[in-house]
Design a protein around this motif. Sequence first.
Motif, PDB file in Angstrom:
ATOM      1  N   VAL A 152     -14.224-117.778  82.070  1.00 35.33           N
ATOM      2  CA  VAL A 152     -14.496-117.855  83.584  1.00 35.33           C
ATOM      3  C   VAL A 152     -15.780-118.316  83.850  1.00 35.33           C
ATOM      4  O   VAL A 152     -16.191-118.885  84.448  1.00 35.33           O
ATOM      5  CB  VAL A 152     -14.224-116.373  84.034  1.00 35.33           C
ATOM      6  N   ASN A 153     -16.580-117.881  83.015  1.00 34.17           N
ATOM      7  CA  ASN A 153     -18.192-117.993  83.099  1.00 34.17           C
ATOM      8  C   ASN A 153     -18.280-119.474  83.058  1.00 34.17           C
ATOM      9  O   ASN A 153     -19.241-120.248  83.542  1.00 34.17           O
ATOM     10  CB  ASN A 153     -18.996-117.273  82.424  1.00 34.17           C
ATOM     11  N   GLU A 192       3.801-119.408  92.112  1.00 37.15           N
ATOM     12  CA  GLU A 192       3.221-120.357  91.414  1.00 37.15           C
ATOM     13  C   GLU A 192       3.177-120.198  90.156  1.00 37.15           C
ATOM     14  O   GLU A 192       3.212-120.893  89.359  1.00 37.15           O
ATOM     15  CB  GLU A 192       1.878-120.593  92.132  1.00 37.15           C
ATOM     16  N   LEU A 193       2.682-119.037  89.513  1.00 35.15           N
ATOM     17  CA  LEU A 193       2.683-118.462  88.179  1.00 35.15           C
ATOM     18  C   LEU A 193       4.029-118.955  87.378  1.00 35.15           C
ATOM     19  O   LEU A 193       3.930-119.603  86.595  1.00 35.15           O
ATOM     20  CB  LEU A 193       2.304-117.126  87.994  1.00 35.15           C
ATOM     21  N   GLY A 224     -16.592-121.890  83.655  1.00 39.18           N
ATOM     22  CA  GLY A 224     -15.972-122.469  84.728  1.00 39.18           C
ATOM     23  C   GLY A 224     -16.756-122.474  86.077  1.00 39.18           C
ATOM     24  O   GLY A 224     -16.370-122.742  87.120  1.00 39.18           O
ATOM     25  N   ILE A 225     -18.149-121.845  85.889  1.00 35.54           N
ATOM     26  CA  ILE A 225     -18.953-121.381  87.107  1.00 35.54           C
ATOM     27  C   ILE A 225     -19.178-122.471  88.004  1.00 35.54           C
ATOM     28  O   ILE A 225     -19.523-122.269  89.191  1.00 35.54           O
ATOM     29  CB  ILE A 225     -20.281-120.734  86.740  1.00 35.54           C
ATOM     30  N   ASP A 226     -19.187-123.940  87.485  1.00 29.75           N
ATOM     31  CA  ASP A 226     -19.275-124.951  88.592  1.00 29.75           C
ATOM     32  C   ASP A 226     -18.089-125.378  89.355  1.00 29.75           C
ATOM     33  O   ASP A 226     -18.206-126.037  90.289  1.00 29.75           O
ATOM     34  CB  ASP A 226     -19.647-126.267  87.619  1.00 29.75           C
ATOM     35  N   ASN A 227     -16.899-124.805  89.158  1.00 31.82           N
ATOM     36  CA  ASN A 227     -15.767-125.137  89.839  1.00 31.82           C
ATOM     37  C   ASN A 227     -15.847-124.081  91.159  1.00 31.82           C
ATOM     38  O   ASN A 227     -16.210-123.072  90.861  1.00 31.82           O
ATOM     39  CB  ASN A 227     -14.242-124.649  89.134  1.00 31.82           C
ATOM     40  N   PRO A 228     -15.522-124.703  92.117  1.00 32.31           N
ATOM     41  CA  PRO A 228     -15.531-123.781  93.398  1.00 32.31           C
ATOM     42  C   PRO A 228     -14.472-122.755  93.386  1.00 32.31           C
ATOM     43  O   PRO A 228     -13.491-123.004  92.793  1.00 32.31           O
ATOM     44  CB  PRO A 228     -15.232-124.792  94.602  1.00 32.31           C
ATOM     45  N   ILE A 229     -14.729-121.497  93.805  1.00 31.68           N
ATOM     46  CA  ILE A 229     -13.744-120.441  93.768  1.00 31.68           C
ATOM     47  C   ILE A 229     -12.663-120.752  94.944  1.00 31.68           C
ATOM     48  O   ILE A 229     -13.010-120.951  96.196  1.00 31.68           O
ATOM     49  CB  ILE A 229     -14.309-119.067  94.148  1.00 31.68           C
ATOM     50  N   ARG A 230     -11.367-120.720  94.299  1.00 37.23           N
ATOM     51  CA  ARG A 230     -10.173-120.830  95.326  1.00 37.23           C
ATOM     52  C   ARG A 230      -9.137-119.844  95.193  1.00 37.23           C
ATOM     53  O   ARG A 230      -9.202-119.119  94.209  1.00 37.23           O
ATOM     54  CB  ARG A 230      -9.557-122.345  95.120  1.00 37.23           C
ATOM     55  N   ASP A 231      -8.555-119.843  96.299  1.00 43.66           N
ATOM     56  CA  ASP A 231      -7.377-118.765  96.407  1.00 43.66           C
ATOM     57  C   ASP A 231      -6.088-119.315  95.696  1.00 43.66           C
ATOM     58  O   ASP A 231      -5.900-120.562  95.633  1.00 43.66           O
ATOM     59  CB  ASP A 231      -7.172-118.391  97.648  1.00 43.66           C
ATOM     60  N   MET A 260      -3.730-118.791  93.081  1.00 41.76           N
ATOM     61  CA  MET A 260      -2.551-118.679  92.560  1.00 41.76           C
ATOM     62  C   MET A 260      -1.839-117.547  92.983  1.00 41.76           C
ATOM     63  O   MET A 260      -2.125-116.182  92.636  1.00 41.76           O
ATOM     64  CB  MET A 260      -2.471-119.066  90.887  1.00 41.76           C
ATOM     65  N   THR A 261      -0.496-117.652  93.103  1.00 36.25           N
ATOM     66  CA  THR A 261       0.359-116.532  93.840  1.00 36.25           C
ATOM     67  C   THR A 261       1.474-116.085  92.453  1.00 36.25           C
ATOM     68  O   THR A 261       1.570-117.174  91.389  1.00 36.25           O
ATOM     69  CB  THR A 261       1.045-116.822  94.845  1.00 36.25           C
ATOM     70  N   LYS A 262       2.259-115.012  92.679  1.00 33.99           N
ATOM     71  CA  LYS A 262       3.136-114.882  91.739  1.00 33.99           C
ATOM     72  C   LYS A 262       4.155-116.119  91.412  1.00 33.99           C
ATOM     73  O   LYS A 262       4.521-116.416  90.295  1.00 33.99           O
ATOM     74  CB  LYS A 262       3.738-113.498  92.012  1.00 33.99           C
TER      75      LYS A 262
END
Lengths: 99, 100
Positions: free
Chosen positions: B90-91, B5-6, B93-100, B1-3
């Motif tokens: 955050v923990n 998008e926020l 959500g560990i099953d969600n892939p990490i995305r930019d 997420m970018t500024k």
Amino acid sequence: MALTKAEIAEALFDQLGLNKREARELVDLFFEELRAALSTGEQVKLSGFGNFDLRDKNQRPGRNPKTGKEIPISARRVVTFRPGQKLKARVEAYAGTKQ
Amino acid sequence: MTKSELIELIAAKQQHLPTKDVELAVKQVLEIMGDALSQGSRIEIRGFGSFSLHFRPPRQGRNPKTGETVALSGKYVPHFKPGKDLRERVNAGIDNPIRD
């Protein structure tokens, strides 16, 4: 003295003229949206300020510091903050007494 | 997420302010936070985390091009410590892939 959500809202009121309710709501939404993104695995990049990155850590051996007993530290996902160039440069110049 | 998008997300979630004003406000929030840190003040956001400064002591550095040693003075760097609620969410959500 630490900066809090209430003080950020107050500063928005002073500096931008948002009314107090709008300012509070905006500050709440700001941090809630960051949390929501990070909890779904989305990293956050706020240019000029910094990036909130996510890292997955494997399980590793740990120890209860009181009893000395070995207990594994479970695998987990953590947030790390990497300050941006602009923020780093602003803070570097700070030479005051310890916080 | 970018500024940006926020900004869009926040604009969609409230009824009072047009996107342009949300944009100004989000940028101002980041300014206010940067101002606080650059004046040596901590930031404490309950449920999110705290920002503080860590001191890096003076050290001998090296110019990688010439190999010359240079004296680097001490400096402060920003540090973020996630709060309990953020850590737990955050923990979880560990099953969600990490995305930019």
